[in-house]
Motif scaffolding. Structure first.
Motif, PDB file in Angstrom:
ATOM      1  N   MET A   1       1.043  -1.213  -0.085  1.00  0.00           N
ATOM      2  CA  MET A   1       0.020   0.131   0.265  1.00  0.00           C
ATOM      3  C   MET A   1       0.883   1.305   0.183  1.00  0.00           C
ATOM      4  SD  MET A   1      -3.288   0.794   2.584  1.00  0.00           S
ATOM      5  CE  MET A   1      -2.090   0.816   3.991  1.00  0.00           C
ATOM      6  N   TYR A   2       0.705   1.973  -0.936  1.00  0.00           N
ATOM      7  CA  TYR A   2       1.769   3.345  -1.100  1.00  0.00           C
ATOM      8  C   TYR A   2       1.020   4.578  -0.918  1.00  0.00           C
ATOM      9  CZ  TYR A   2       5.194  -0.149  -2.320  1.00  0.00           C
ATOM     10  OH  TYR A   2       6.347  -0.959  -2.305  1.00  0.00           O
ATOM     11  N   GLN A 197       0.700  -1.609  -9.476  1.00  0.00           N
ATOM     12  CA  GLN A 197       0.506  -2.701  -8.426  1.00  0.00           C
ATOM     13  C   GLN A 197       1.041  -4.001  -9.054  1.00  0.00           C
ATOM     14  OE1 GLN A 197      -3.813  -2.591  -8.076  1.00  0.00           O
ATOM     15  NE2 GLN A 197      -3.883  -0.932  -6.693  1.00  0.00           N
ATOM     16  N   ILE A 200       4.714  -3.824  -8.121  1.00  0.00           N
ATOM     17  CA  ILE A 200       4.946  -3.926  -6.666  1.00  0.00           C
ATOM     18  C   ILE A 200       4.968  -5.222  -6.231  1.00  0.00           C
ATOM     19  CG2 ILE A 200       3.979  -3.714  -4.157  1.00  0.00           C
ATOM     20  CD1 ILE A 200       2.765  -0.904  -5.618  1.00  0.00           C
ATOM     21  N   ALA A 204       7.604  -8.369  -4.863  1.00  0.00           N
ATOM     22  CA  ALA A 204       7.437  -9.229  -3.762  1.00  0.00           C
ATOM     23  C   ALA A 204       7.468 -10.434  -4.373  1.00  0.00           C
ATOM     24  CB  ALA A 204       6.005  -9.059  -3.165  1.00  0.00           C
ATOM     25  N   ASN A 205       7.016 -10.939  -5.235  1.00  0.00           N
ATOM     26  CA  ASN A 205       6.792 -12.282  -6.009  1.00  0.00           C
ATOM     27  C   ASN A 205       6.705 -12.444  -7.261  1.00  0.00           C
ATOM     28  OD1 ASN A 205       6.434 -14.934  -6.005  1.00  0.00           O
ATOM     29  ND2 ASN A 205       5.831 -15.340  -4.040  1.00  0.00           N
TER      30      ASN A 205
ATOM     31  N   MET B  95       0.983 -14.494  -0.913  1.00  0.00           N
ATOM     32  CA  MET B  95       0.733 -13.184  -0.743  1.00  0.00           C
ATOM     33  C   MET B  95       1.871 -12.403  -1.416  1.00  0.00           C
ATOM     34  SD  MET B  95      -2.302 -13.048   0.580  1.00  0.00           S
ATOM     35  CE  MET B  95      -2.590 -14.438  -0.670  1.00  0.00           C
ATOM     36  N   PHE B  96       1.453 -11.081  -1.521  1.00  0.00           N
ATOM     37  CA  PHE B  96       2.557  -9.960  -1.870  1.00  0.00           C
ATOM     38  C   PHE B  96       2.506  -9.261  -0.432  1.00  0.00           C
ATOM     39  CE2 PHE B  96       0.543 -10.856  -6.113  1.00  0.00           C
ATOM     40  CZ  PHE B  96       1.618 -11.346  -6.540  1.00  0.00           C
ATOM     41  N   HIS B  97       3.697  -9.186   0.168  1.00  0.00           N
ATOM     42  CA  HIS B  97       3.709  -8.637   1.341  1.00  0.00           C
ATOM     43  C   HIS B  97       3.485  -6.928   1.286  1.00  0.00           C
ATOM     44  CE1 HIS B  97       7.616  -6.845   0.700  1.00  0.00           C
ATOM     45  NE2 HIS B  97       7.827  -7.848   0.203  1.00  0.00           N
ATOM     46  N   ASN B  98       3.791  -6.559   0.161  1.00  0.00           N
ATOM     47  CA  ASN B  98       3.823  -5.064  -0.046  1.00  0.00           C
ATOM     48  C   ASN B  98       2.395  -4.487  -0.524  1.00  0.00           C
ATOM     49  OD1 ASN B  98       4.460  -6.174  -2.301  1.00  0.00           O
ATOM     50  ND2 ASN B  98       6.226  -4.914  -2.555  1.00  0.00           N
ATOM     51  N   LEU B  99       1.515  -5.182  -0.789  1.00  0.00           N
ATOM     52  CA  LEU B  99       0.130  -5.045  -1.324  1.00  0.00           C
ATOM     53  C   LEU B  99      -0.892  -5.068  -0.209  1.00  0.00           C
ATOM     54  CD1 LEU B  99      -0.141  -6.404  -5.005  1.00  0.00           C
ATOM     55  CD2 LEU B  99       0.384  -4.013  -4.357  1.00  0.00           C
ATOM     56  N   SER B 100      -1.844  -4.217  -0.135  1.00  0.00           N
ATOM     57  CA  SER B 100      -3.049  -4.226   0.776  1.00  0.00           C
ATOM     58  C   SER B 100      -4.060  -5.194   0.107  1.00  0.00           C
ATOM     59  CB  SER B 100      -3.523  -3.248   0.971  1.00  0.00           C
ATOM     60  OG  SER B 100      -4.314  -2.773  -0.245  1.00  0.00           O
ATOM     61  N   GLU B 103      -5.861  -4.207  -2.719  1.00  0.00           N
ATOM     62  CA  GLU B 103      -4.663  -4.006  -4.035  1.00  0.00           C
ATOM     63  C   GLU B 103      -4.641  -5.366  -4.609  1.00  0.00           C
ATOM     64  OE1 GLU B 103      -2.297   0.226  -2.810  1.00  0.00           O
ATOM     65  OE2 GLU B 103      -1.506  -2.016  -1.895  1.00  0.00           O
ATOM     66  N   ASN B 136      -7.558  -2.625   4.381  1.00  0.00           N
ATOM     67  CA  ASN B 136      -6.300  -1.999   4.436  1.00  0.00           C
ATOM     68  C   ASN B 136      -4.944  -2.668   4.757  1.00  0.00           C
ATOM     69  OD1 ASN B 136      -7.382   0.245   2.796  1.00  0.00           O
ATOM     70  ND2 ASN B 136      -8.211   0.860   4.901  1.00  0.00           N
ATOM     71  N   MET B 138      -2.067  -5.427   5.200  1.00  0.00           N
ATOM     72  CA  MET B 138      -1.062  -5.952   3.970  1.00  0.00           C
ATOM     73  C   MET B 138      -1.313  -7.457   3.808  1.00  0.00           C
ATOM     74  SD  MET B 138       0.185  -3.069   3.240  1.00  0.00           S
ATOM     75  CE  MET B 138       1.530  -3.092   2.245  1.00  0.00           C
TER      76      MET B 138
END
Lengths: 333, 241
Positions: A1-2, A197, A200, A204-205, B95-100, B103, B136, B138
């Motif tokens: 989340m940015y 997104q 991002i 991550a993966n 999971m993508f640790h940097n996406l909520s 997202e 919201n 992550m």
């Protein structure tokens, strides 16, 4: 989340106001040195653009490039080579040309490097950067290691009326500041988009992003091209400010400094690398006034940042705000 | 044959897969029809995940063919296979640790083959009410069950014709597992074809139209849940239950 938390947005807004008002009130604080510091600030703002563009690769997409200065330097050479000898180049053609050249070279480099990852990506981008360095360093048409002068700065006129005079320090300062805000907004817009997104997610993966059905190589290439173009914008402004370009601007030192700014500021935060550029250049100025071996002191600072602020200044600010918000929510509960 | 008219969503014929010198799949034939729920069972290391990964292009088969909606996709890269209306929920959730959470769901959203959005953000929220309370957060801040729900929700946002669930209930608490099976049932009733790889035989037999058992890279059984219930020795011999 940015999403940038409100307190940080307010802080950034305040810092931007300070920068915007500096030319008006700087002499009250710095006296006769105010003009020198405005030039210094212009340089820092330009490096902030370079650092933010690198953050798109390093912090967002997860591609650590050690050749990013290639596009910074190339922009200067394109400006110098494509400008008429005895008159100023019109910004309306020279700037698009510079950006187009950087984007084109970015696409070529990305196409050839994007299949690599990790240490190999670092090495290949470093190799491309050094190829650019030695190409211009050894070429007669570009003045070899002396570089080239840009006698007349780009002309910003419309219908015969001069809109901006880039020979004026203050004008170039405000133009650079406007470009920095523009680049920040563009990067934030990218991050909020579906395209951002995916980038991002790749960081991550990457394997999982492929499993969702995305061609990650294409996304990484586009990210690289955008970063190269924005670095070209920084290079254009730098060449316009210095009035010359030489191979060292595209060497690995410049790429390394940009990477240090990103790490110091906080990779992946976008605003962090801009702050990192300010901190790095201010420390550079201070350390250089003590010793010629300023890099030794800078190295010590970098070690401290990595040890005590592993997410950089931006990351630390975000953690602080999030911690306060969590505490606030608990107290409300 | 147009994509829309094919009876089969995916067909694999004679898949031979090797990991280095190790021969993992020995000519596996596997297919899924439209609207069909197929289970793929077997002990650990028998080739279940390899069969899936081979069909999806992650592990190209040395021999054999894979068809998607009647078109040959053997050797195609994974994203080129999956974007043709498949959704893969791999082991480990990813999971993508940097996406909520929001997202995670917005990122892969795309329409179904017929251009409709049967599954959209609101419907996923209705199906997974727990996720709506965590929008919201992550990806890494969710519990195992929530992560699995998000992984399935993310897959549904692609409006797939075929959903592939690899060990969707592994490592989850019994209550959460029941919730996941309830959701899989909703997906089945929605007409989405599904491949289920799981170790919980009871719910699988209730859900699957057809069951396939793999032993050492060979298919040793293919039939209905009733057949398996009538011959418990098949399960005992090949799965150990």
């Amino acid at each position: 989340m940015y999403n940038t938390p409100r307190p940080i947005s307010l802080l950034l807004g305040f810092l931007l106001c300070v920068l915007a008002f500096y030319p008006l009130y700087g002499d009250l604080v710095f006296g006769s040195k105010a003009s020198f510091f405005m030039s210094k600030l212009t340089t820092i703002v330009i490096f902030a653009i370079l650092a933010m563009s690198l953050d798109l690769l390093v912090g967002i997409t997860g591609l650590v490039s050690m050749g990013h200065a290639l596009f910074f330097g190339l922009a200067g050479y394109v400006l110098a080579l494509a400008s008429p000898e005895y008159e100023a180049a019109s910004i309306w053609y020279i700037l698009p040309l510079v950006l187009l050249c950087c984007a084109a070279l970015g696409a070529v480099v990305a196409f050839l490097t994007i299949k690599t990852s990790g240490i190999y990506f670092i090495m290949v981008t470093l190799a491309f950067g050094q190829m650019g360095f030695y190409f211009f360093n050894d070429a007669e048409f570009s003045g070899g290691s002396d570089g080239m002068y840009i006698m007349l700065k780009p002309d910003v006129s419309l219908g015969g009326i001069q809109l901006l005079n880039l020979d004026e320090k203050q004008t170039l300062y405000y133009l650079s500041l406007a470009c920095m805000v523009f680049v920040y907004m563009v990067l934030r817009m990218i991050l909020r988009s579906a395209f951002g997104q995916v980038l991002i997610g790749i960081h991550a993966n990457e394997h999982r992003v492929k499993a969702i059905g995305y061609n990650t190589a294409n996304y990484k290439i586009v990210s690289f091209v955008i970063a190269a173009t924005l670095a070209g914008l920084a290079g254009f402004l730098a060449a316009s400010q210095y009035g010359f370009v030489n191979p060292s601007q595209m060497g690995w030192h410049t790429s390394g400094y940009a990477l240090m700014m990103v790490i110091m500021g906080g990779a992946g935060t976008i605003f962090g690398p801009a702050i990192g550029a300010f901190v790095f250049e201010i420390l550079h100025y201070v350390f250089e006034s003590f010793t010629d071996h300023w890099l030794m002191l800078m190295g010590a600072v970098m070690i401290c940042v990595v040890l005590f602020l592993p997410n950089g200044i931006g990351g630390a600010l975000l953690s602080l705000v999030q911690k306060k918000e969590t505490t606030g929510e608990k107290n409300d509960g | 044959m147009t994509l829309e008219n094919s009876d089969y969503i995916i067909e694999a014929e004679g898949l031979q897969v090797f990991y280095g010198a190790s021969h993992v799949l020995h000519g596996v034939d596997f297919s899924v029809k439209r609207g069909e729920t197929v289970s793929l069972m077997g002990r650990n290391g028998m080739g279940k995940t390899t069969t899936l990964r081979s069909m999806l292009g992650f592990v190209p088969p040395k021999e054999g063919r894979v068809k998607l909606f009647g078109c040959d996709v053997t050797g195609a890269r994974p994203f080129n296979v999956i974007k043709r209306h498949l959704a893969y929920v791999p082991e480990g959730r990813g999971m993508f640790h940097n996406l909520s959470v929001r997202e995670h769901l917005e990122m892969p959203a795309r329409p179904a083959m017929d251009g409709t959005w049967r599954w959209n953000f609101d419907r996923v929220m209705d199906t997974f009410p727990r996720l709506s309370e965590r929008l919201n957060h992550m990806g890494s801040q969710l519990s195992g069950g929530e992560q699995q729900m998000l992984a399935i929700g993310r897959a549904l946002m692609t409006n797939p014709e075929l959903l592939i669930l690899d060990e969707a209930t592994e490592g989850l608490a019994p209550l959460i597992r029941e919730e996941i099976w309830r959701i899989i049932n909703i997906i089945k009733n929605d007409g989405i074809s599904t491949i289920i790889v799981d170790k919980n035989i009871g719910p699988i037999l209730d859900m699957a139209d057809r069951n396939v058992i793999l032993v050492k890279g060979n298919i040793v059984f293919e039939g209905s849940s009733d057949d398996l219930r009538a011959n418990p020795d098949i399960l005992a011999r090949n799965i150990g239950v």
